[in-house]
Design a protein around this motif. Structure first.
Motif, PDB file in Angstrom:
ATOM      1  N   GLU A 148      40.892  54.698   2.327  1.00 27.36           N
ATOM      2  CA  GLU A 148      39.264  53.373   2.885  1.00 27.36           C
ATOM      3  C   GLU A 148      40.176  51.858   3.235  1.00 27.36           C
ATOM      4  OE1 GLU A 148      35.363  51.327   1.039  1.00 27.36           O
ATOM      5  OE2 GLU A 148      36.234  53.696   0.639  1.00 27.36           O
ATOM      6  N   PHE A 149      39.895  51.750   4.636  1.00 27.30           N
ATOM      7  CA  PHE A 149      40.318  50.227   4.590  1.00 27.30           C
ATOM      8  C   PHE A 149      39.912  48.978   4.082  1.00 27.30           C
ATOM      9  CE2 PHE A 149      41.882  52.540   8.729  1.00 27.30           C
ATOM     10  CZ  PHE A 149      42.574  53.505   8.157  1.00 27.30           C
ATOM     11  N   SER A 150      40.441  47.973   4.518  1.00 28.69           N
ATOM     12  CA  SER A 150      40.186  46.484   3.833  1.00 28.69           C
ATOM     13  C   SER A 150      40.261  45.513   4.535  1.00 28.69           C
ATOM     14  CB  SER A 150      39.684  46.408   2.496  1.00 28.69           C
ATOM     15  OG  SER A 150      41.698  45.988   2.256  1.00 28.69           O
ATOM     16  N   HIS A 151      39.336  44.096   5.125  1.00 25.76           N
ATOM     17  CA  HIS A 151      40.361  43.170   5.432  1.00 25.76           C
ATOM     18  C   HIS A 151      41.199  42.921   5.378  1.00 25.76           C
ATOM     19  CE1 HIS A 151      35.569  41.478   7.292  1.00 25.76           C
ATOM     20  NE2 HIS A 151      36.330  43.638   7.445  1.00 25.76           N
ATOM     21  N   ASP A 152      41.915  42.920   3.885  1.00 24.70           N
ATOM     22  CA  ASP A 152      42.928  42.560   3.450  1.00 24.70           C
ATOM     23  C   ASP A 152      44.095  43.379   4.322  1.00 24.70           C
ATOM     24  OD1 ASP A 152      41.845  40.646   2.234  1.00 24.70           O
ATOM     25  OD2 ASP A 152      42.283  41.353   0.353  1.00 24.70           O
ATOM     26  N   ASP A 153      43.548  44.520   4.053  1.00 24.72           N
ATOM     27  CA  ASP A 153      44.653  45.514   4.519  1.00 24.72           C
ATOM     28  C   ASP A 153      45.065  45.641   6.110  1.00 24.72           C
ATOM     29  OD1 ASP A 153      44.991  47.729   2.439  1.00 24.72           O
ATOM     30  OD2 ASP A 153      43.034  48.404   3.010  1.00 24.72           O
ATOM     31  N   PHE A 185      37.457  52.650   7.793  1.00 28.38           N
ATOM     32  CA  PHE A 185      36.214  51.369   6.671  1.00 28.38           C
ATOM     33  C   PHE A 185      35.282  52.417   6.389  1.00 28.38           C
ATOM     34  CE2 PHE A 185      38.623  48.434   8.928  1.00 28.38           C
ATOM     35  CZ  PHE A 185      37.949  47.417   8.142  1.00 28.38           C
ATOM     36  N   GLU A 186      34.107  52.359   5.602  1.00 23.68           N
ATOM     37  CA  GLU A 186      33.561  53.052   4.394  1.00 23.68           C
ATOM     38  C   GLU A 186      32.084  52.968   5.701  1.00 23.68           C
ATOM     39  OE1 GLU A 186      29.876  52.309   0.885  1.00 23.68           O
ATOM     40  OE2 GLU A 186      31.621  50.999   1.419  1.00 23.68           O
ATOM     41  N   GLU A 220      35.611  45.971  12.704  1.00 20.35           N
ATOM     42  CA  GLU A 220      36.065  44.240  11.860  1.00 20.35           C
ATOM     43  C   GLU A 220      37.211  43.792  12.016  1.00 20.35           C
ATOM     44  OE1 GLU A 220      34.293  44.844   8.832  1.00 20.35           O
ATOM     45  OE2 GLU A 220      32.714  46.254   9.938  1.00 20.35           O
ATOM     46  N   SER A 269      32.411  54.889   7.916  1.00 21.96           N
ATOM     47  CA  SER A 269      32.653  55.266  10.290  1.00 21.96           C
ATOM     48  C   SER A 269      32.839  56.448  10.079  1.00 21.96           C
ATOM     49  CB  SER A 269      34.176  54.415   9.957  1.00 21.96           C
ATOM     50  OG  SER A 269      34.905  55.377   9.116  1.00 21.96           O
TER      51      SER A 269
END
Length: 363
Positions: A164-169, A140-141, A336, A143
């Motif tokens: 870059e990871f997202s919650h949807d990922d 994540f940003e 997260e 991190s």
């Protein structure tokens, strides 16, 4: 037979040699299933029919893993190989030279230019310094892993690609990971998520192999609990060398999870730091070349992976001194994911709230 020439495996069976100079192996040989002593390749059969087998548990109705170091035949499982217990090196310089030679030879013989999972720590930096493939880091940003990878890449004069990871990922990947590994406990899922998401990007970019630094922490003393033996309640060992053997014994289960995760994302892992020659050398290290008291960047007064740090003298000092966070924490995935669980109504006061959230995503 995956990972090794059948003739090599057959000779290892005949001689009971646990480290015959391979990166591991698994498959069928002369009517029986065999898996190397560290379980570096997953292997399964049907629980009620050992003639039905696969390297992918999703191919089977009731997959039962072949234990590491065993041969599975019609009469069941027989242990064939056990890790050797050699005397430690008597000379520190000789030990460091042996580690350097084993690591360099194992990394340098990796074929092609695989992509590299790069966290900026010493393990992945060894790979980055000696292999030409592109570097990838995920998180994540802001991190720790992304920041560490960027600074280490700069020190190595390399570029790094940030996934870059997202919650949807996270929510999208969980069912795929659970299906591929057969595991839904929070620890396994959170460790697998960064691996899966980075590997997914690597595969999308056209790479078939991903070089990883797996095994270095277990072999060379990268865990804090190793240094606390015998006081550490989570360890049975009474010495640091004994604790290392205990950590190595945990590798088969970890590697099964990691390999299945990476394959599900579309890449085949390459783990040169788990080559037999590296394992054999690490088993001969004395305790003070695994963990030693001394100043560190984080100020805890303890240096871990002493021999590996000294052997990797081709790396910048700032990288050799670094400690790293576990991937689920360094990438901020654990934080997260806990946040997502609470947002979905699974509060911390509930029993195993993250596990319940995982179950809801799988359902």
């Amino acid at each position: 037979m995956q990972g090794a020439d059948p003739a090599v495996v057959r000779q290892a069976l005949d001689t009971r040699e646990p480290l015959p100079g391979t990166d591991g192996f698994a498959g069928e040989l002369d009517g029986a299933l065999v898996r190397d002593v560290l379980g570096r390749y997953p292997l399964f059969s049907e629980a009620d029919d050992h003639t039905e087998w696969s390297v992918d548990p999703t191919d089977l109705n009731s997959p039962e893993p072949v234990p590491a170091g065993h041969q599975r035949g019609a009469d069941g499982d027989t242990r064939v190989w056990t890790l050797p217990n050699p005397d430690p090196y008597a000379n520190d310089n000789r030990a460091i030279d042996a580690v350097r030679s084993a690591v360099i030879e194992s990394v340098d013989e990796v074929g092609g230019s695989p992509a590299i999972a790069f966290s900026g720590g010493i393990d992945s930096s060894i790979l980055a310094a000696r292999l030409d493939g592109p570097l990838y880091v995920g998180g994540f940003e802001d991190s720790h892993d992304v920041e560490a990878a960027r600074s280490a890449a700069e020190a190595l004069d390399r570029a790094v690609r940030v996934v870059e990871f997202s919650h949807d990922d996270l929510e999208r990947a969980v069912p795929e990971i659970v299906r591929a590994t057969g595991r839904s406990n929070p620890m396994d899922v959170q460790i697998s998520l960064p691996l899966y998401l980075v590997a997914e990007r690597v595969a999308a970019d056209g790479h078939e192999h991903l070089a990883v630094g797996q095994g270095a922490d277990e072999l060379f003393g990268g865990y804090a609990k190793v240094s606390r033996a015998p006081e550490e309640e989570r360890m049975e060992a009474e010495t640091i060398r004994g604790a290392i053997r205990e950590m190595i014994a945990s590798l088969p289960a970890q590697l099964e999870r990691d390999v299945l995760t990476l394959r599900a994302a579309g890449v085949e892992p390459v783990a040169p730091l788990l080559h037999d020659r590296v394992v054999e050398t690490a088993l001969r290290l004395p305790g003070d070349l695994l963990v030693r008291s001394g100043p560190t960047d984080d100020g805890d007064g303890e240096v871990r992976k002493v021999a590996l740090r000294q052997a990797a003298d081709f790396l910048p000092d700032e990288i050799r001194r670094r400690d790293k966070k576990a991937v689920q924490y360094g990438s901020l995935v654990a934080r997260e994911f806990d946040r997502l669980a609470r947002q979905a109504g699974f509060k911390r006061r509930m029993d195993d709230h993250v596990g319940q959230y995982i179950d809801s995503l799988v359902e």
